[in-house]
Scaffold this motif. Structure first.
Motif, PDB file in Angstrom:
ATOM      1  N   MET A 119      20.663 -16.284  -8.931  1.00  0.00           N
ATOM      2  CA  MET A 119      22.082 -16.617  -8.927  1.00  0.00           C
ATOM      3  C   MET A 119      22.293 -18.121  -8.880  1.00  0.00           C
ATOM      4  O   MET A 119      23.389 -18.618  -9.127  1.00  0.00           O
ATOM      5  N   GLU A 120      21.255 -18.855  -8.517  1.00  0.00           N
ATOM      6  CA  GLU A 120      21.288 -20.313  -8.440  1.00  0.00           C
ATOM      7  C   GLU A 120      20.097 -20.860  -9.214  1.00  0.00           C
ATOM      8  O   GLU A 120      18.952 -20.449  -8.989  1.00  0.00           O
ATOM      9  N   LYS A 121      20.361 -21.768 -10.135  1.00  0.00           N
ATOM     10  CA  LYS A 121      19.287 -22.366 -10.912  1.00  0.00           C
ATOM     11  C   LYS A 121      18.696 -23.556 -10.156  1.00  0.00           C
ATOM     12  O   LYS A 121      19.423 -24.385  -9.631  1.00  0.00           O
ATOM     13  N   LEU A 122      17.387 -23.619 -10.120  1.00  0.00           N
ATOM     14  CA  LEU A 122      16.701 -24.713  -9.430  1.00  0.00           C
ATOM     15  C   LEU A 122      15.608 -25.268 -10.334  1.00  0.00           C
ATOM     16  O   LEU A 122      14.601 -24.606 -10.591  1.00  0.00           O
ATOM     17  N   LYS A 123      15.823 -26.483 -10.833  1.00  0.00           N
ATOM     18  CA  LYS A 123      14.814 -27.195 -11.599  1.00  0.00           C
ATOM     19  C   LYS A 123      14.264 -28.296 -10.725  1.00  0.00           C
ATOM     20  O   LYS A 123      14.826 -29.388 -10.627  1.00  0.00           O
ATOM     21  N   ILE A 124      13.129 -27.986 -10.073  1.00  0.00           N
ATOM     22  CA  ILE A 124      12.587 -28.871  -9.051  1.00  0.00           C
ATOM     23  C   ILE A 124      12.118 -30.199  -9.633  1.00  0.00           C
ATOM     24  O   ILE A 124      12.049 -31.209  -8.911  1.00  0.00           O
ATOM     25  N   LYS A 125      11.828 -30.257 -10.940  1.00  0.00           N
ATOM     26  CA  LYS A 125      11.376 -31.504 -11.549  1.00  0.00           C
ATOM     27  C   LYS A 125      12.528 -32.462 -11.861  1.00  0.00           C
ATOM     28  O   LYS A 125      12.298 -33.645 -12.085  1.00  0.00           O
ATOM     29  N   SER A 126      13.745 -31.932 -11.877  1.00  0.00           N
ATOM     30  CA  SER A 126      14.899 -32.783 -12.162  1.00  0.00           C
ATOM     31  C   SER A 126      15.403 -33.433 -10.881  1.00  0.00           C
ATOM     32  O   SER A 126      15.172 -32.938  -9.771  1.00  0.00           O
ATOM     33  N   VAL A 127      16.106 -34.540 -11.037  1.00  0.00           N
ATOM     34  CA  VAL A 127      16.631 -35.264  -9.878  1.00  0.00           C
ATOM     35  C   VAL A 127      17.679 -34.428  -9.151  1.00  0.00           C
ATOM     36  O   VAL A 127      17.723 -34.398  -7.921  1.00  0.00           O
ATOM     37  N   ARG A 128      18.512 -33.723  -9.910  1.00  0.00           N
ATOM     38  CA  ARG A 128      19.553 -32.913  -9.278  1.00  0.00           C
ATOM     39  C   ARG A 128      18.956 -31.746  -8.482  1.00  0.00           C
ATOM     40  O   ARG A 128      19.461 -31.380  -7.431  1.00  0.00           O
ATOM     41  N   GLN A 130      15.939 -31.781  -7.042  1.00  0.00           N
ATOM     42  CA  GLN A 130      15.353 -32.385  -5.846  1.00  0.00           C
ATOM     43  C   GLN A 130      16.421 -32.750  -4.824  1.00  0.00           C
ATOM     44  O   GLN A 130      16.211 -32.620  -3.614  1.00  0.00           O
ATOM     45  N   ALA A 131      17.595 -33.192  -5.301  1.00  0.00           N
ATOM     46  CA  ALA A 131      18.692 -33.537  -4.391  1.00  0.00           C
ATOM     47  C   ALA A 131      19.168 -32.312  -3.619  1.00  0.00           C
ATOM     48  O   ALA A 131      19.480 -32.386  -2.424  1.00  0.00           O
ATOM     49  N   LYS A 132      19.222 -31.157  -4.288  1.00  0.00           N
ATOM     50  CA  LYS A 132      19.653 -29.927  -3.624  1.00  0.00           C
ATOM     51  C   LYS A 132      18.656 -29.492  -2.556  1.00  0.00           C
ATOM     52  O   LYS A 132      19.036 -29.068  -1.461  1.00  0.00           O
ATOM     53  N   VAL A 133      17.358 -29.617  -2.879  1.00  0.00           N
ATOM     54  CA  VAL A 133      16.325 -29.236  -1.901  1.00  0.00           C
ATOM     55  C   VAL A 133      16.328 -30.192  -0.712  1.00  0.00           C
ATOM     56  O   VAL A 133      16.299 -29.763   0.453  1.00  0.00           O
ATOM     57  N   VAL A 134      16.375 -31.499  -0.998  1.00  0.00           N
ATOM     58  CA  VAL A 134      16.384 -32.501   0.079  1.00  0.00           C
ATOM     59  C   VAL A 134      17.642 -32.342   0.935  1.00  0.00           C
ATOM     60  O   VAL A 134      17.588 -32.429   2.165  1.00  0.00           O
ATOM     61  N   GLY A 135      18.775 -32.105   0.298  1.00  0.00           N
ATOM     62  CA  GLY A 135      20.012 -31.918   1.048  1.00  0.00           C
ATOM     63  C   GLY A 135      19.947 -30.722   1.982  1.00  0.00           C
ATOM     64  O   GLY A 135      20.396 -30.787   3.131  1.00  0.00           O
ATOM     65  N   THR A 136      19.375 -29.622   1.505  1.00  0.00           N
ATOM     66  CA  THR A 136      19.229 -28.431   2.346  1.00  0.00           C
ATOM     67  C   THR A 136      18.323 -28.716   3.537  1.00  0.00           C
ATOM     68  O   THR A 136      18.625 -28.337   4.681  1.00  0.00           O
ATOM     69  N   LEU A 137      17.199 -29.389   3.287  1.00  0.00           N
ATOM     70  CA  LEU A 137      16.262 -29.708   4.371  1.00  0.00           C
ATOM     71  C   LEU A 137      16.879 -30.662   5.392  1.00  0.00           C
ATOM     72  O   LEU A 137      16.647 -30.526   6.604  1.00  0.00           O
ATOM     73  N   LEU A 138      17.658 -31.637   4.912  1.00  0.00           N
ATOM     74  CA  LEU A 138      18.319 -32.565   5.829  1.00  0.00           C
ATOM     75  C   LEU A 138      19.341 -31.853   6.712  1.00  0.00           C
ATOM     76  O   LEU A 138      19.466 -32.146   7.905  1.00  0.00           O
ATOM     77  N   LEU A 309      22.576 -36.873   9.762  1.00  0.00           N
ATOM     78  CA  LEU A 309      21.683 -36.178   8.830  1.00  0.00           C
ATOM     79  C   LEU A 309      22.399 -35.026   8.132  1.00  0.00           C
ATOM     80  O   LEU A 309      22.192 -34.782   6.935  1.00  0.00           O
ATOM     81  N   ILE A 310      23.233 -34.321   8.866  1.00  0.00           N
ATOM     82  CA  ILE A 310      23.991 -33.211   8.283  1.00  0.00           C
ATOM     83  C   ILE A 310      24.928 -33.718   7.185  1.00  0.00           C
ATOM     84  O   ILE A 310      25.015 -33.142   6.097  1.00  0.00           O
ATOM     85  N   ILE A 311      25.618 -34.813   7.456  1.00  0.00           N
ATOM     86  CA  ILE A 311      26.557 -35.362   6.477  1.00  0.00           C
ATOM     87  C   ILE A 311      25.818 -35.849   5.232  1.00  0.00           C
ATOM     88  O   ILE A 311      26.227 -35.583   4.100  1.00  0.00           O
ATOM     89  N   VAL A 312      24.694 -36.560   5.435  1.00  0.00           N
ATOM     90  CA  VAL A 312      23.906 -37.045   4.297  1.00  0.00           C
ATOM     91  C   VAL A 312      23.347 -35.878   3.493  1.00  0.00           C
ATOM     92  O   VAL A 312      23.369 -35.879   2.254  1.00  0.00           O
ATOM     93  N   GLY A 313      22.831 -34.869   4.203  1.00  0.00           N
ATOM     94  CA  GLY A 313      22.284 -33.702   3.517  1.00  0.00           C
ATOM     95  C   GLY A 313      23.327 -32.959   2.716  1.00  0.00           C
ATOM     96  O   GLY A 313      23.076 -32.531   1.576  1.00  0.00           O
ATOM     97  N   LEU A 314      24.513 -32.807   3.288  1.00  0.00           N
ATOM     98  CA  LEU A 314      25.592 -32.134   2.577  1.00  0.00           C
ATOM     99  C   LEU A 314      25.988 -32.910   1.320  1.00  0.00           C
ATOM    100  O   LEU A 314      26.212 -32.329   0.259  1.00  0.00           O
ATOM    101  N   TYR A 315      26.055 -34.235   1.441  1.00  0.00           N
ATOM    102  CA  TYR A 315      26.405 -35.065   0.291  1.00  0.00           C
ATOM    103  C   TYR A 315      25.340 -34.932  -0.808  1.00  0.00           C
ATOM    104  O   TYR A 315      25.688 -34.809  -1.996  1.00  0.00           O
ATOM    105  N   CYS A 316      24.055 -34.949  -0.429  1.00  0.00           N
ATOM    106  CA  CYS A 316      22.975 -34.832  -1.420  1.00  0.00           C
ATOM    107  C   CYS A 316      23.060 -33.506  -2.172  1.00  0.00           C
ATOM    108  O   CYS A 316      22.947 -33.464  -3.404  1.00  0.00           O
ATOM    109  N   PHE A 317      23.272 -32.424  -1.426  1.00  0.00           N
ATOM    110  CA  PHE A 317      23.331 -31.116  -2.082  1.00  0.00           C
ATOM    111  C   PHE A 317      24.537 -31.031  -3.017  1.00  0.00           C
ATOM    112  O   PHE A 317      24.423 -30.558  -4.142  1.00  0.00           O
ATOM    113  N   LEU A 318      25.702 -31.458  -2.551  1.00  0.00           N
ATOM    114  CA  LEU A 318      26.905 -31.373  -3.379  1.00  0.00           C
ATOM    115  C   LEU A 318      26.793 -32.260  -4.617  1.00  0.00           C
ATOM    116  O   LEU A 318      27.316 -31.913  -5.684  1.00  0.00           O
ATOM    117  N   TRP A 319      26.096 -33.396  -4.479  1.00  0.00           N
ATOM    118  CA  TRP A 319      25.863 -34.256  -5.645  1.00  0.00           C
ATOM    119  C   TRP A 319      25.016 -33.518  -6.677  1.00  0.00           C
ATOM    120  O   TRP A 319      25.326 -33.510  -7.873  1.00  0.00           O
TER     121      TRP A 319
END
Length: 361
Positions: A119-128, A130-138, A309-319
């Motif tokens: 239901m969610e596409k994840l291309k780990i090699k793309s910057v977007r 990686q931003a979603k993964v990093v945002g979730t972890l943050l 960290l929560i705010i930064v992570g949320l921003y990364c994922f939404l970006w």
């Protein structure tokens, strides 16, 4: 401007949930039974939403089949009956701040489920990607720091005396009760993540948010009444002992169940379950700030670090999510242009071949 509506809606949802957590905690301290409270709030929400759903969606509401009714029944079972009863049981052993902090497992669980169910596409090699993964972890790391790093208070307190004298977290919530409450709340959030995924599936087969929300409240009322039959048989459990308990039921029925369920259903149908889940970390910041003012709770240094960290992570994922939407939109536009070109070429071929065919005849 249209895209900002979804962000505003989800921020309002978290504000509503934050206020509900504090009010419910205060009412539970005064003796309100959780199972009774769940019945009351959903009955109120059902009668409030029913007329609006009947009038506003009578033309767009699809026919209700047995299969769709069964899915809505399971949806109510996961998202309300199990989730809320287990959550409120855990809330009796912890503070609202801790309960909201533990809700930050929802984004990661929902994201993982959405990827597994495609239901969610994840291309780990793309910057977007990686931003979603990093945002979730943050977000996860920030919530853990916010919850467990208790040493070194940065501030003495935003206020010297609490505005509301309700409970003493340090005296009442011992280590054993804290672990029990945390386990119950984590269980409820796992069920909630499953509800978000299932909600996205049901919204596609029944695209009428108001009617769907009304049916969820209807089934939740029946299911919770069945649970209350075993755990709240005495009539005293159904009496409201204070105005605060009445206020909590009205607020939760009108805002938390009616308005918030509708906004979540609407956002999930347009932006997906992961987008909705990623705003959960804001709730802990909202509740912590309110508790610092209303209850004079002291915010440790770890809370500040965790909130950042929560705010930064949320921003990364939404970006990353926004970039995914832009790429998907460009792909659809390019496909549309390509289809138009193919159609134009085909029409030209027909115009060219027709004269030849006429001459041969």
């Amino acid at each position: 401007m249209e895209g900002c509506i979804y962000y505003v809606a989800m921020i309002l949802v978290q504000l509503a949930y934050g206020g509900s957590s504090v009010l419910v905690k205060l009412s539970l301290e005064e003796g309100l039974k959780p199972v009774v409270f769940v019945v009351y709030r959903h009955v109120m929400a059902m009668f409030l939403l029913g007329p609006f759903a009947y009038v506003l969606e009578r033309k767009q509401r699809p026919a209700l089949s047995l299969s769709v009714a069964a899915k809505v029944f399971v949806l109510a079972l996961f998202g309300t009956t199990i989730h809320l009863n287990v959550y409120y049981a855990g809330l009796t052993y912890t503070s609202p701040t801790v309960a909201c902090a533990l809700s930050n497992v929802v984004p990661s669980l929902t994201f993982l489920m959405a990827v597994l169910f495609r239901m969610e596409k994840l291309k780990i090699k793309s910057v977007r990607g990686q931003a979603k993964v990093v945002g979730t972890l943050l977000c996860i790391g920030g919530s853990l720091i916010f919850t467990f790093w208790k040493g070194g208070y940065l501030f003495r307190g935003l206020v010297e005396r609490p505005l509301i004298h309700a409970y003493n977290t340090e005296l009442k919530h011992g280590k054993e009760n804290w672990i029990k409450g945390s386990a119950l709340i984590l269980t409820s959030h796992i069920v909630w993540s499953s509800w978000l995924i299932l909600q996205a599936v049901v919204s596609k087969v029944y695209p009428a948010p108001l009617s769907l929300t009304t049916m969820i409240c209807f089934f939740a009322s029946l299911q919770s009444s069945f649970v209350a039959f075993f755990f709240a048989r005495d009539q005293a459990s159904w009496r409201l002992e204070s105005n605060l308990q009445l206020l909590t039921i009205v607020y939760s029925g009108v805002v938390s169940s009616a308005l918030v369920y509708y906004l979540q259903t609407w956002c999930i149908s347009h932006k997906g379950p992961v987008f909705t889940a990623m705003f959960s970390p804001l709730q802990v910041i909202i509740v912590a700030m309110f508790s610092a003012v209303a209850f004079a709770e002291r915010l440790p240094f770890g809370s500040l670090i965790g909130a950042l960290l929560i705010i930064v992570g949320l921003y990364c994922f939404l970006w990353g999510k926004k970039k995914d939407d832009l790429v998907a939109e460009l792909t659809e536009n390019e496909k549309g242009v390509l289809d138009d070109k193919v159609l134009a070429i085909s029409m030209n071929d027909i115009k060219v071949t027709n004269p030849v065919t006429t001459e041969r005849k």
